[in-house]
Design a protein around this motif. Structure first.
Motif, short mmCIF file in Angstrom:
data_model
loop_
_atom_site.label_atom_id
_atom_site.label_comp_id
_atom_site.label_asym_id
_atom_site.label_seq_id
_atom_site.Cartn_x
_atom_site.Cartn_y
_atom_site.Cartn_z
N HIS A 1 0.85 -1.19 0.00
CA HIS A 1 0.00 0.00 0.00
C HIS A 1 0.88 1.25 0.00
O HIS A 1 1.85 1.33 0.75
N LEU A 2 0.52 2.20 -0.85
CA LEU A 2 1.20 3.48 -0.88
C LEU A 2 0.19 4.58 -0.59
O LEU A 2 -0.95 4.53 -1.07
N SER A 3 0.61 5.55 0.20
CA SER A 3 -0.26 6.68 0.54
C SER A 3 -0.26 7.68 -0.61
O SER A 3 0.52 7.59 -1.55
N LEU A 4 -1.12 8.68 -0.51
CA LEU A 4 -1.18 9.73 -1.53
C LEU A 4 0.17 10.43 -1.70
O LEU A 4 0.63 10.62 -2.84
N PRO A 5 0.86 10.80 -0.59
CA PRO A 5 2.19 11.40 -0.77
C PRO A 5 3.18 10.44 -1.46
O PRO A 5 4.03 10.88 -2.24
#
Length: 141
Positions: A118-122
């Protein structure tokens, strides 16, 4: 023991040196042969490191899954190196290397898609900036 961040920075430094040395080394040499010579050096160096550090093991201890994915990784590495050396013969190292580093973008996409990471928006913004930066560096005005 060094942190993963230190190892990652060292990897980047050595990757940069690899690009410069490879560009100088492929001049007048077929790119596949240059890749072969480089591979022999890598295998010899790692053979010494594995032996001296006492890490030598029978490949049988890896198991079928481990061996399968390491073989696939090796094939992908070989293909990458062959393509990279050919690109270095044909183009400027300052333009070839950034395009090669688009692998960072692909790793993020593949990690999310195939490994469930999972990668965050930033994080995604950073991935987009890496892609944009690579394209801008490679752009010939």
């Amino acid at each position: 023991m060094l942190t993963w961040q230190v190892w990652a920075v060292l990897a980047a430094v050595f990757a940069a040196l690899t690009a410069i040395f490879a560009k100088l080394g492929v001049a007048g040499i077929p790119s596949e042969y240059a890749t072969f010579v480089r591979t022999i050096v890598v295998v010899a160096l790692l053979g010494v490191i594995v032996t001296v550090s006492g890490q030598w093991r029978s490949p049988a201890v890896l198991g079928g899954r481990g061996i399968t994915f390491l073989v696939l990784s090796g094939l992908a590495t070989g293909a990458s190196w062959i393509c990279y050396f050919r690109a270095l013969q044909l183009g400027d190292v300052a333009r070839v290397a950034p395009i090669d580093k688009l692998s960072v973008v692909l790793v993020a996409v593949f990690g999310v898609t195939f490994l469930g990471e999972h990668l965050s928006l930033p994080n995604w913004l950073g991935v987009a900036l890496i892609a944009a930066g690579a394209m801008l560096v490679a752009y010939r005005a």
